[in-house]
Design a protein around this motif. Structure first.
Motif, mmCIF file in Angstrom:
data_model
loop_
_atom_site.group_PDB
_atom_site.id
_atom_site.type_symbol
_atom_site.label_atom_id
_atom_site.label_comp_id
_atom_site.label_asym_id
_atom_site.label_seq_id
_atom_site.Cartn_x
_atom_site.Cartn_y
_atom_site.Cartn_z
ATOM 1 N N ILE A 13 -3.312 13.940 -21.873
ATOM 2 C CA ILE A 13 -2.699 15.190 -22.541
ATOM 3 C C ILE A 13 -2.817 16.223 -21.502
ATOM 4 C CG2 ILE A 13 -2.663 16.901 -24.474
ATOM 5 C CD1 ILE A 13 -1.431 13.985 -24.901
ATOM 6 N N ARG A 14 -3.950 16.255 -21.014
ATOM 7 C CA ARG A 14 -4.188 17.561 -19.973
ATOM 8 C C ARG A 14 -3.096 17.768 -18.997
ATOM 9 N NH1 ARG A 14 -10.032 15.936 -19.369
ATOM 10 N NH2 ARG A 14 -11.390 17.171 -20.679
ATOM 11 N N GLN A 15 -2.451 16.536 -18.434
ATOM 12 C CA GLN A 15 -1.404 16.593 -17.223
ATOM 13 C C GLN A 15 -0.202 16.674 -17.820
ATOM 14 O OE1 GLN A 15 -3.332 13.966 -14.125
ATOM 15 N NE2 GLN A 15 -4.242 13.238 -16.244
ATOM 16 N N LEU A 16 0.195 15.867 -19.008
ATOM 17 C CA LEU A 16 1.496 15.392 -19.287
ATOM 18 C C LEU A 16 2.144 16.729 -19.710
ATOM 19 C CD1 LEU A 16 3.271 13.189 -19.533
ATOM 20 C CD2 LEU A 16 2.378 12.829 -21.976
ATOM 21 N N ALA A 17 1.706 17.721 -20.495
ATOM 22 C CA ALA A 17 2.571 18.791 -20.878
ATOM 23 C C ALA A 17 3.415 19.429 -19.775
ATOM 24 C CB ALA A 17 1.644 19.485 -21.778
ATOM 25 N N ASP A 18 2.574 19.667 -18.733
ATOM 26 C CA ASP A 18 3.032 20.514 -17.493
ATOM 27 C C ASP A 18 4.207 19.446 -16.740
ATOM 28 O OD1 ASP A 18 1.563 22.617 -18.082
ATOM 29 O OD2 ASP A 18 -0.103 22.043 -16.434
ATOM 30 N N LEU A 19 3.855 18.341 -16.751
ATOM 31 C CA LEU A 19 5.063 17.617 -16.484
ATOM 32 C C LEU A 19 6.326 17.520 -16.922
ATOM 33 C CD1 LEU A 19 2.811 14.353 -15.129
ATOM 34 C CD2 LEU A 19 3.925 15.838 -13.653
ATOM 35 N N GLN A 78 0.763 -1.195 -0.033
ATOM 36 C CA GLN A 78 -0.083 -0.048 0.121
ATOM 37 C C GLN A 78 0.945 1.202 -0.143
ATOM 38 O OE1 GLN A 78 -3.206 0.170 -0.633
ATOM 39 N NE2 GLN A 78 -3.267 -1.973 -0.691
ATOM 40 N N LEU A 79 1.859 1.352 0.577
ATOM 41 C CA LEU A 79 2.850 2.346 0.963
ATOM 42 C C LEU A 79 3.608 2.464 -0.629
ATOM 43 C CD1 LEU A 79 5.164 3.396 3.580
ATOM 44 C CD2 LEU A 79 6.276 3.145 1.332
ATOM 45 N N TYR A 80 3.977 1.611 -1.118
ATOM 46 C CA TYR A 80 4.852 1.414 -2.451
ATOM 47 C C TYR A 80 3.689 1.979 -3.672
ATOM 48 C CZ TYR A 80 5.932 -0.568 -6.954
ATOM 49 O OH TYR A 80 6.120 -0.829 -8.529
ATOM 50 N N ARG A 81 2.495 1.517 -3.483
ATOM 51 C CA ARG A 81 1.627 2.049 -4.570
ATOM 52 C C ARG A 81 1.080 3.340 -4.191
ATOM 53 N NH1 ARG A 81 -2.553 -0.385 -7.414
ATOM 54 N NH2 ARG A 81 -4.568 0.735 -7.805
ATOM 55 N N ARG A 82 1.107 3.728 -3.124
ATOM 56 C CA ARG A 82 0.756 5.173 -2.946
ATOM 57 C C ARG A 82 1.953 6.177 -3.352
ATOM 58 N NH1 ARG A 82 1.271 8.813 2.822
ATOM 59 N NH2 ARG A 82 1.117 10.706 1.736
ATOM 60 N N PHE A 83 3.185 5.870 -3.189
ATOM 61 C CA PHE A 83 4.393 6.531 -3.789
ATOM 62 C C PHE A 83 4.410 6.555 -5.204
ATOM 63 C CE2 PHE A 83 8.743 6.987 -4.918
ATOM 64 C CZ PHE A 83 9.165 7.929 -4.037
ATOM 65 N N LEU A 84 3.994 5.452 -6.111
ATOM 66 C CA LEU A 84 3.855 5.502 -7.340
ATOM 67 C C LEU A 84 2.618 6.427 -7.782
ATOM 68 C CD1 LEU A 84 5.740 2.840 -7.111
ATOM 69 C CD2 LEU A 84 4.460 2.050 -9.090
ATOM 70 N N LEU A 85 1.484 6.668 -7.244
ATOM 71 C CA LEU A 85 0.460 7.358 -7.597
ATOM 72 C C LEU A 85 0.810 8.771 -7.324
ATOM 73 C CD1 LEU A 85 -2.539 5.182 -6.352
ATOM 74 C CD2 LEU A 85 -1.878 5.920 -8.666
ATOM 75 N N GLU A 86 1.707 9.145 -6.368
ATOM 76 C CA GLU A 86 2.161 10.445 -6.346
ATOM 77 C C GLU A 86 3.264 10.922 -7.077
ATOM 78 O OE1 GLU A 86 1.622 12.395 -2.791
ATOM 79 O OE2 GLU A 86 0.645 10.549 -1.745
ATOM 80 N N TYR A 98 10.011 12.755 -8.582
ATOM 81 C CA TYR A 98 10.612 12.226 -7.248
ATOM 82 C C TYR A 98 11.152 13.575 -6.593
ATOM 83 C CZ TYR A 98 10.001 7.803 -9.722
ATOM 84 O OH TYR A 98 9.532 6.807 -10.634
ATOM 85 N N GLU A 99 11.571 14.293 -7.318
ATOM 86 C CA GLU A 99 12.011 15.644 -6.599
ATOM 87 C C GLU A 99 11.096 16.263 -6.189
ATOM 88 O OE1 GLU A 99 16.354 16.119 -9.431
ATOM 89 O OE2 GLU A 99 14.469 17.126 -9.743
ATOM 90 N N ARG A 100 10.090 16.445 -6.852
ATOM 91 C CA ARG A 100 8.767 17.165 -6.279
ATOM 92 C C ARG A 100 8.134 16.720 -5.167
ATOM 93 N NH1 ARG A 100 4.090 15.744 -7.088
ATOM 94 N NH2 ARG A 100 4.425 14.312 -8.780
ATOM 95 N N ILE A 101 8.157 15.455 -5.003
ATOM 96 C CA ILE A 101 7.493 14.832 -3.597
ATOM 97 C C ILE A 101 8.300 14.828 -2.508
ATOM 98 C CG2 ILE A 101 8.242 12.439 -4.155
ATOM 99 C CD1 ILE A 101 5.688 11.448 -3.048
ATOM 100 N N ALA A 102 9.621 15.019 -2.905
ATOM 101 C CA ALA A 102 10.534 14.919 -1.435
ATOM 102 C C ALA A 102 10.449 16.629 -1.266
ATOM 103 C CB ALA A 102 11.863 14.751 -2.209
ATOM 104 N N ASN A 103 10.548 17.496 -2.209
ATOM 105 C CA ASN A 103 10.406 18.816 -1.811
ATOM 106 C C ASN A 103 9.338 19.222 -1.249
ATOM 107 O OD1 ASN A 103 13.034 19.121 -2.634
ATOM 108 N ND2 ASN A 103 12.536 19.851 -4.789
ATOM 109 N N GLN A 104 8.045 18.659 -1.421
ATOM 110 C CA GLN A 104 6.803 18.889 -0.810
ATOM 111 C C GLN A 104 6.857 18.904 0.674
ATOM 112 O OE1 GLN A 104 3.768 16.666 -2.818
ATOM 113 N NE2 GLN A 104 3.712 18.113 -4.526
#
Length: 410
Positions: A378-384, A352-360, A392-398
Motif C-alpha cells: 500500500i505504501r507504494q501503490l497509491a503513488d503509482l 536476467q534482462l527481462y527480469r530487471r525490466f519487470l522489476l523496474e 513503461y513510459e516512466r522508465i523510457a522517459n528516465q
C-alpha cells in the motif's frame, strides 16, 4: 482494496467501490462510498455506464481483468479514455505484486514487447538501480481463511444480491465446503505431500515437472487453448510417454490453492495407465515449488507465473498459453515429444534482462496475504495509481529513450 481506497482519499481523490455480493460489502466498511450491484449481469453494462457518468469517473481499478464484470469495465474504460489500473499476483512471485495499466497477463503490453526492445530501453536508462524486496511473502493460512470467510458471507448473507450470477460454475455452498475441508485436512495433506516429495527427491531418477493451474482461474480459461485441466494432462502425459527416455519420470504438481474440485489424482492415474507409464508418473499435492524445481530436468505449464521461477533457475520450460514471459529466448518452441527427449534451456542473459525490466516497471514489493506484505504494498501503490505516466513510459522517459513504447491510455 479498502486500505488502498482510504489512502487515495487522503491524497485528494474520490473513491467508490462497486460490490457484487455480501462478501464484497463486508470487506468495504465505508457505507457512503459503497455502490452495490444487485441486478442481473446482463444489466451491468448500463449500470456501469450510469456510474461512470454520475460520478465523473477518471480511473478504474481492478483485481484481474478477465472476469465478466471486469471485461466490461475494461471495455468501457477504453471507450471513454479512462485510465485502467489492473492488480494481479506478482509475475515474479513470491515477494512481488503486479501493477499494470490497460491489462495484465495475456492482455499486458509485455506480451508484445520483445527482449530486444527491453534491452534498448534499459541501455538508454543507464546502470541498474537497486531493488528492495519484501521481507515476507504471505501466509497460506490467511489466504485460505479469508477465502472461507468471504464465501461464508456470500452463502449465508447474500439475500440482497440473489439476482447476481456468479462467474464461477460451482455453487458458493460447494466453494465454502471445499475451503473448510481444505483447512481441516491441511495437516494430513502436508504429511502426504512431504512423503511424496521425499520419494521423488530420493528416487535417484531424472524427472520432468508439470505445473498445474486452477481450472477455474480466469488466466487459464481466457489465455490458454484448453477448456479443462484434463485436456492439458492428457496432452503432456501422452507426450511424455512418446518422447521421454524410459528411465525418466513425470512429476505432476498441483496448484497450492487446489481445493479438490476436480479429481486430479484419479485422473492422472487413469491417463498414466492408458499410456502404459503408470509406474513413471507421480502426483504431488501443492506445497512449495523450490524443492521440486532444484533437481528437475525440465518444466511444463500452460501460462502459470510459476514459470518465472523455472526460468530464474535456467531450467528448460515449455508453455502452451499466452503469458508475459513467452519469448523465444526464454521458452522452448520444440515439439512436446522432442522437448521431453532433449529439452532446450533459456538464454540466461536474456532472462536476467527481462527480469530487471519487470522489476523496474510492473513489479511492486509486497503481498496480499500477510499484514506486513499488504503494508509494504500500500505504501507504494497509491503513488503509482496517481502518477500521470505508466510504469513503461516512466522508465523510457528516465533514459530519454527514443524507443517507441506501446501506448496504454487512448
Amino acid at each position: 482494496m479498502f486500505r488502498l481506497g482510504r489512502i487515495l482519499t487522503r491524497a485528494g481523490a474520490q473513491v467508490w467501490r462497486v460490490g457484487f455480493n455480501a462478501g464484497d460489502r463486508v470487506f468495504w466498511p465505508a457505507r457512503k462510498s459503497y455502490l452495490p450491484f444487485k441486478d442481473r449481469l446482463e444489466n451491468w453494462p448500463d449500470r456501469l455506464d450510469a456510474i461512470l457518468q454520475d460520478k465523473a469517473i477518471t480511473d478504474i481499478v481492478l483485481y484481474g481483468d478477465t472476469r465478466p464484470v471486469h471485461r466490461e469495465a475494461a471495455k468501457q474504460a477504453k471507450a471513454r479514455g479512462l485510465r485502467l489500473h489492473v492488480l494481479e499476483e506478482g509475475y515474479l512471485r513470491p515477494y512481488w505484486v503486479t501493477y499494470e495499466r490497460g491489462g495484465s497477463n495475456g492482455h499486458s503490453p509485455l506480451v508484445d514487447m520483445s527482449i530486444d526492445r527491453m534491452r534498448a530501453i534499459l541501455c538508454e536508462k543507464g546502470p541498474q538501480t537497486p531493488f528492495s524486496t519484501a521481507t515476507h511473502w504471505g501466509d497460506m493460512r490467511q489466504h485460505i481463511f479469508y477465502g472461507a470467510v468471504y464465501h461464508w458471507f456470500v452463502m449465508f448473507a447474500n439475500f440482497a444480491y440473489r439476482k447476481v450470477e456468479r462467474h464461477r460454475e460451482l455453487k458458493v455452498q460447494h466453494e465454502l465446503i471445499l475451503y473448510l475441508r481444505r483447512l481441516f485436512f491441511m495437516p494430513i495433506h502436508a504429511l502426504e505431500r512431504m512423503i511424496e516429495t521425499w520419494r521423488v527427491r530420493q528416487g535417484g531418477f531424472p524427472y520432468h515437472l508439470a505445473l498445474l493451474q486452477l481450472e477455474h482461474d480466469e488466466s487459464f480459461r481466457k489465455h490458454s487453448p484448453f477448456a479443462t485441466m484434463s485436456e492439458f494432462l492428457g496432452l503432456i502425459i501422452a507426450g511424455f510417454a512418446k518422447g521421454a527416455p524410459e528411465h525418466h519420470r513425470l512429476v505432476i504438481k498441483a496448484h497450492p490453492l487446489e481445493t479438490g474440485r476436480i479429481p486430479l489424482r484419479r485422473m492422472i492415474r487413469k491417463l498414466a495407465k492408458h499410456h502404459g507409464i503408470a509406474g513413471r508418473v507421480h502426483y504431488v499435492r501443492g506445497g512449495k515449488l523450490a524443492p521440486m524445481l532444484n533437481e528437475t530436468r525440465s518444466a511444463i505449464t500452460i501460462n502459470s507465473t510459476a514459470g518465472q521461477q523455472v526460468l530464474l533457475r535456467g531450467i528448460p520450460l515449455k508453455t502452451f498459453g499466452r503469458s508475459v514471459y513467452d519469448k523465444p529466448e526464454l521458452v522452448s518452441k520444440q515439439p512436446l515429444e522432442t522437448f521431453f527427449a532433449n529439452p532446450q534451456g533459456p538464454d540466461a542473459e536474456a532472462y536476467q534482462l527481462y527480469r530487471r525490466f519487470l522489476l523496474e516497471t510492473s513489479q511492486i514489493p509486497g503481498g496480499y496475504y500477510s499484514t506486513r506484505g499488504r503494508r509494504q504494498l500500500i505504501r507504494q501503490l497509491a503513488d503509482l495509481i496517481l502518477a500521470a505516466e505508466t510504469p513503461y513510459e516512466r522508465i523510457a522517459n528516465q533514459g530519454n529513450s527514443d524507443v517507441s513504447l506501446l501506448k496504454l491510455v487512448p
